[in-house]
Design an enzyme around this catalytic site. Structure first.
Site, PDB file in Angstrom:
ATOM      1  N   ASP A 157      -6.922   4.287  -4.752  1.00  0.00           N
ATOM      2  CA  ASP A 157      -7.580   4.183  -3.443  1.00  0.00           C
ATOM      3  C   ASP A 157      -8.171   5.579  -3.212  1.00  0.00           C
ATOM      4  O   ASP A 157      -8.391   6.316  -4.187  1.00  0.00           O
ATOM      5  CB  ASP A 157      -6.567   3.781  -2.348  1.00  0.00           C
ATOM      6  N   LYS A 166       0.874  -1.178   0.000  1.00  0.00           N
ATOM      7  CA  LYS A 166       0.000   0.000   0.000  1.00  0.00           C
ATOM      8  C   LYS A 166       0.907   1.221   0.000  1.00  0.00           C
ATOM      9  O   LYS A 166       2.043   1.154   0.492  1.00  0.00           O
ATOM     10  CB  LYS A 166      -0.894   0.004   1.252  1.00  0.00           C
TER      11      LYS A 166
HETATM   12  P1  NDP Z   1     -12.795   7.788  -3.102  1.00  0.00           P
HETATM   13  O1  NDP Z   1     -11.720   8.785  -2.907  1.00  0.00           O
HETATM   14  O2  NDP Z   1     -13.327   7.545  -4.454  1.00  0.00           O
HETATM   15  O3  NDP Z   1     -14.032   8.118  -2.137  1.00  0.00           O
HETATM   16  C1  NDP Z   1     -13.877   8.208  -0.749  1.00  0.00           C
HETATM   17  C2  NDP Z   1     -15.202   8.607  -0.151  1.00  0.00           C
HETATM   18  O4  NDP Z   1     -15.110   8.535   1.269  1.00  0.00           O
HETATM   19  C3  NDP Z   1     -15.615  10.043  -0.462  1.00  0.00           C
HETATM   20  O5  NDP Z   1     -17.002  10.137  -0.456  1.00  0.00           O
HETATM   21  C4  NDP Z   1     -14.998  10.806   0.704  1.00  0.00           C
HETATM   22  O6  NDP Z   1     -15.661  12.046   0.975  1.00  0.00           O
HETATM   23  C5  NDP Z   1     -15.275   9.839   1.839  1.00  0.00           C
HETATM   24  N1  NDP Z   1     -14.281  10.038   2.891  1.00  0.00           N
HETATM   25  C6  NDP Z   1     -12.923   9.950   2.767  1.00  0.00           C
HETATM   26  N2  NDP Z   1     -12.346  10.205   3.946  1.00  0.00           N
HETATM   27  C7  NDP Z   1     -13.342  10.474   4.808  1.00  0.00           C
HETATM   28  C8  NDP Z   1     -13.389  10.813   6.185  1.00  0.00           C
HETATM   29  N3  NDP Z   1     -12.259  10.927   6.901  1.00  0.00           N
HETATM   30  N4  NDP Z   1     -14.617  11.003   6.755  1.00  0.00           N
HETATM   31  C9  NDP Z   1     -15.759  10.873   6.032  1.00  0.00           C
HETATM   32  N5  NDP Z   1     -15.770  10.564   4.725  1.00  0.00           N
HETATM   33  C10 NDP Z   1     -14.589  10.363   4.131  1.00  0.00           C
HETATM   34  O7  NDP Z   1     -12.227   6.416  -2.466  1.00  0.00           O
HETATM   35  P2  NDP Z   1     -12.684   4.928  -2.737  1.00  0.00           P
HETATM   36  O8  NDP Z   1     -14.154   4.874  -2.948  1.00  0.00           O
HETATM   37  O9  NDP Z   1     -11.774   4.354  -3.750  1.00  0.00           O
HETATM   38  O10 NDP Z   1     -12.310   4.232  -1.351  1.00  0.00           O
HETATM   39  C11 NDP Z   1     -13.232   4.177  -0.257  1.00  0.00           C
HETATM   40  C12 NDP Z   1     -12.817   3.084   0.714  1.00  0.00           C
HETATM   41  O11 NDP Z   1     -12.793   1.815   0.028  1.00  0.00           O
HETATM   42  C13 NDP Z   1     -11.424   3.229   1.325  1.00  0.00           C
HETATM   43  O12 NDP Z   1     -11.436   2.682   2.622  1.00  0.00           O
HETATM   44  C14 NDP Z   1     -10.561   2.363   0.422  1.00  0.00           C
HETATM   45  O13 NDP Z   1      -9.382   1.938   1.072  1.00  0.00           O
HETATM   46  C15 NDP Z   1     -11.516   1.204   0.184  1.00  0.00           C
HETATM   47  N6  NDP Z   1     -11.235   0.382  -0.987  1.00  0.00           N
HETATM   48  C16 NDP Z   1     -11.143   0.935  -2.240  1.00  0.00           C
HETATM   49  C17 NDP Z   1     -10.935   0.137  -3.331  1.00  0.00           C
HETATM   50  C18 NDP Z   1     -10.959   0.680  -4.729  1.00  0.00           C
HETATM   51  O14 NDP Z   1     -10.960  -0.151  -5.658  1.00  0.00           O
HETATM   52  N7  NDP Z   1     -10.993   1.966  -4.951  1.00  0.00           N
HETATM   53  C19 NDP Z   1     -10.680  -1.323  -3.179  1.00  0.00           C
HETATM   54  C20 NDP Z   1     -10.901  -1.817  -1.838  1.00  0.00           C
HETATM   55  C21 NDP Z   1     -11.128  -0.969  -0.789  1.00  0.00           C
HETATM   56  P3  NDP Z   1     -15.026  13.422   0.389  1.00  0.00           P
HETATM   57  O15 NDP Z   1     -15.373  13.424  -1.055  1.00  0.00           O
HETATM   58  O16 NDP Z   1     -15.687  14.460   1.199  1.00  0.00           O
HETATM   59  O17 NDP Z   1     -13.551  13.321   0.641  1.00  0.00           O
END
Ligand code: NDP
Length: 450
Positions: free
Chosen positions: A171, A131
């Site tokens: 991510d 990571k």
């Molecule tokens: P994105 O950046 O596309 O989206 C993240 C989302 O989570 C946004 O809506 C963001 O809001 C919100 N968010 C981020 N940080 C916070 C916080 N501290 N408090 C509240 N809301 C928050 O990321 P992903 O969708 O790719 O990833 C989301 C999760 O899924 C993570 O845990 C990641 O590790 C996990 N994941 C992702 C994979 C992938 O293929 N992308 C694979 C497996 C797991 P805002 O827009 O306001 O920042």
């Protein structure tokens, strides 16, 4: 003469881990979740104690930390910190996402890299675990600033990755745009066209269904859990948190299978849509959040949805929950509220969104609970398929990949059933961790002491 082996104890193991890795609470939390279920298994199989497999698995192969300098649009020099934690390559090249978010630090990346070891093993594809990322915030930056940052980040990272060495992906904060900038820079520096990053554009080696895979896979896993309990997803009211890549494609699949998504959130608040979001509204939100990194409040304003600033969606009555934003989103109080409000199953789309105490609440209340390393493995699984397509220099069709994704999620569910049986119930946390552990541990044993 070899002395008699004493069994491992959780307390002693965790004490050593915390001592060796001070001030890394997220890493301690991720290891504890695994150690609680894996240590009893290890004690039944002393070969793992003798070779100190868990101690070796919790120590990354290497940790790279580097400076990332770039120039902003006002010609000021900015300095960020970049990381790559190459955790374990026992079963394949290092593989795992890059996160760009101001909260990124070593503890968070070590927890994510450690989790990735088990997740990648569960997919049954040949992928090790890593990571990385940076404490860089893409929000509010111009396209050119993001490009300059990505190029500078990749200039250093390129020395440590490669199609058979380490293959990063996206991510939080790293989507198609950022991957494209990084891939462009990698290709330029190395003068080669290889599949060294996944999540690429379709025009240059990306895979169909990759961007949807984590969200779709999470829904497929939920379907498997419900089916195993003689239930189905159709007509269920669902709480989804987040509004990024994972949350929105989980929502798309939930709509397609006839469920109702009544909430979405971002770091500023959540929306509540009692009748469920429809596909057309979802497309608006995808454009706003994934492609323009805007605020969910804008969508609420546009569709006149109920909007709750600075709140999480867990108080809304529903049947199923999909936490898809970030780590530690559900604490014990929220779990209590969800149970009281009728939640029957939880599938983690994010990594470690549920605190351990909250997981225990769900399990004790008979709520089906799928840990992220099982239920969100669809993303890395299709990344693995992207690597295969790149190596073969060919591309599979959408339906073929969706079928493979379904079958991988079904197989992960089967592995959870096989190793997670607990007094007539299925403990998915135990099942996922033991199954993920076994494959990597056996490979490490086969290599001897390395
Ligand atoms: P994105 O950046 O596309 O989206 C993240 C989302 O989570 C946004 O809506 C963001 O809001 C919100 N968010 C981020 N940080 C916070 C916080 N501290 N408090 C509240 N809301 C928050 O990321 P992903 O969708 O790719 O990833 C989301 C999760 O899924 C993570 O845990 C990641 O590790 C996990 N994941 C992702 C994979 C992938 O293929 N992308 C694979 C497996 C797991 P805002 O827009 O306001 O920042």
């Amino acid at each position: 003469m070899m002395s008699e082996l004493s069994p491992m104890t959780l307390e002693k193991f965790m004490e050593g881990l915390v001592k060796r890795n001070p001030k890394e609470p997220e890493f301690h939390q991720a290891v504890l979740e695994v150690a609680e279920v894996v240590i009893p298994y290890i004690n039944l199989h002393p070969k793992y104690i003798r070779s100190r497999i868990l101690e070796r698995m919790t120590e990354p192969d290497r940790t790279l930390i580097f400076r990332v300098c770039w120039e902003d649009d006002e010609h000021h020099i900015q300095v960020n910190r970049g990381y790559r934690v190459q955790f374990n390559n026992a079963i394949g090249p290092y593989k795992g996402g890059l996160r760009f978010h101001p909260s990124v630090n070593l503890s968070i990346l070590k927890f994510l890299g450690f989790e990735q070891t088990f997740k990648n093993s569960l997919t049954q594809l040949p992928m090790g675990a890593a990571k990385g990322g940076a404490n860089f915030d893409p929000k509010g930056k111009s396209e050119w600033e993001i490009m300059r940052f990505c190029q500078s980040f990749m200039t250093e990272l390129s020395k440590h990755i490669g199609e058979d060495i380490d293959v990063p992906a996206g991510d939080i904060g790293v989507g198609a745009r950022e991957i494209s900038f990084m891939f462009g820079q990698y290709k330029r520096l190395k003068n080669e066209f290889t599949g060294t990053l996944t999540g690429k554009g379709l025009e240059f080696g990306g895979s169909l269904i990759r961007k949807e895979a984590t969200g779709y896979g999470c829904v497929y896993f939920m379907e498997e859990m419900l089916k195993n309990n003689n239930d189905s997803i159709k007509g269920k009211r669902c709480l989804v948190s987040g509004s990024g890549n994972v949350a929105l494609y989980a929502t798309e699949k939930l709509i397609a299978v006839g469920a109702k998504v009544v909430t979405l959130s971002d770091s500023s608040g959540f929306i509540y849509v009692p009748d469920g979001i429809d596909q057309e509204q979802l497309e608006f939100v995808i454009e706003l959040k994934v492609f323009r990194r805007g605020r969910l409040a804008k969508a609420a304003e546009h569709f006149k949805w109920e909007y709750h600033p600075d709140k999480k969606p867990w108080g809304v009555p529903a049947d199923l929950a999909f936490p898809c934003a970030t780590q530690n989103e559900i604490d014990v109080g929220q779990a209590d509220l969800m149970i009281k409000n009728g939640i029957r199953a939880v599938a983690e789309g994010a990594n470690m969104p549920t605190l351990s105490t909250a997981i225990k609440k769900f399990q004790n209340a008979g709520v089906l609970f799928a840990p992220g390393k099982a239920s969100n493995a669809g993303g890395v699984a299709v990344s693995g398929l992207e690597m295969t397509q790149n190596s073969l220099r060919m591309a599979w069709g959408k339906d073929d990949i969706d079928l493979m994704l379904r079958s991988i999620m079904g197989d992960i569910h089967q592995q959870c059933l096989r190793y997670g049986e607990e007094a007539g119930n299925i403990d998915y946390v135990k099942g996922a961790n033991i199954s993920g552990f076994k494959k990597v541990a056996d490979a490490m044993l086969a290599y001897g002491v390395v």
